[in-house]
Design a protein around this motif. Structure first.
Motif: not given
Length: 180
Positions: A132-137
């Motif tokens: 899965p993709d994505g980064r936490d912000e």
């Protein structure tokens, strides 16, 4: 029931197909309902060309996004989908849902001059791993697009749950939305 059915044909033999439909789960979203290439022709660009055609057709028809589902073990196709602009959404039910925001971006007026500079497929820089993709912000899952060519760069970020743009960065301007 479908918007378009694309076939890759050699002589009278169908080598691959893609069925583009409306995504019944969300308005304004197109969906690749079926995509297949015969195994003897995997790795020859047929699937890539079919997916790229679906992205462009979704944009032509005015869709904001293009979605598809696959399975996590589809290690041949997931990198292809990511290269074509899809993000693998983290889901609580462990399904493999991918979202592509390019149809909306390709028709966005503020970005039109940039599509004269960048080829949306060739110049896109992505990590093509099978997870899965994505980064936490600040507790939000962010998906990042990045295009590079001749020392120029365009970056666009989307927030997963709201499905909207949170940042556009170009050498000429930067727009960003942030919240705690």
């Amino acid at each position: 029931r479908y918007l378009n059915l694309y076939l890759s044909v050699e002589g009278e033999r169908v080598l691959g197909y893609a069925k583009l439909t409306d995504y019944t789960e969300e308005p304004g979203v197109a969906y690749i309902e079926l995509l297949n290439v015969i195994p003897s022709h995997h790795g020859k660009g047929i699937g890539r060309d079919l997916v790229k055609r679906c992205v462009l057709r979704a944009a032509e028809l005015g869709y904001e996004r293009l979605d598809l589902f696959t399975w996590a073990g589809n290690t041949k196709a997931v990198p292809l989908y990511k290269k074509c602009g899809f993000f693998w959404e983290k889901m609580e039910n462990n399904s493999t849902h991918l979202m592509n925001f390019l149809p909306g971006l390709l028709k966005l007026a503020i970005l039109k001059p940039w599509w004269d500079v960048f080829d949306w497929y060739e110049d896109c820089k992505r990590v093509l791993d099978t997870e899965p993709d994505g980064r936490d912000e600040h507790g939000f899952d962010i998906y990042d697009y990045s295009w590079e060519k001749d020392g120029r760069r365009l970056e666009i970020s989307f927030e997963r749950s709201g499905r909207g743009i949170v940042a556009i960065r170009t050498p000429d301007f930067q727009i960003a939305i942030s919240t705690e």
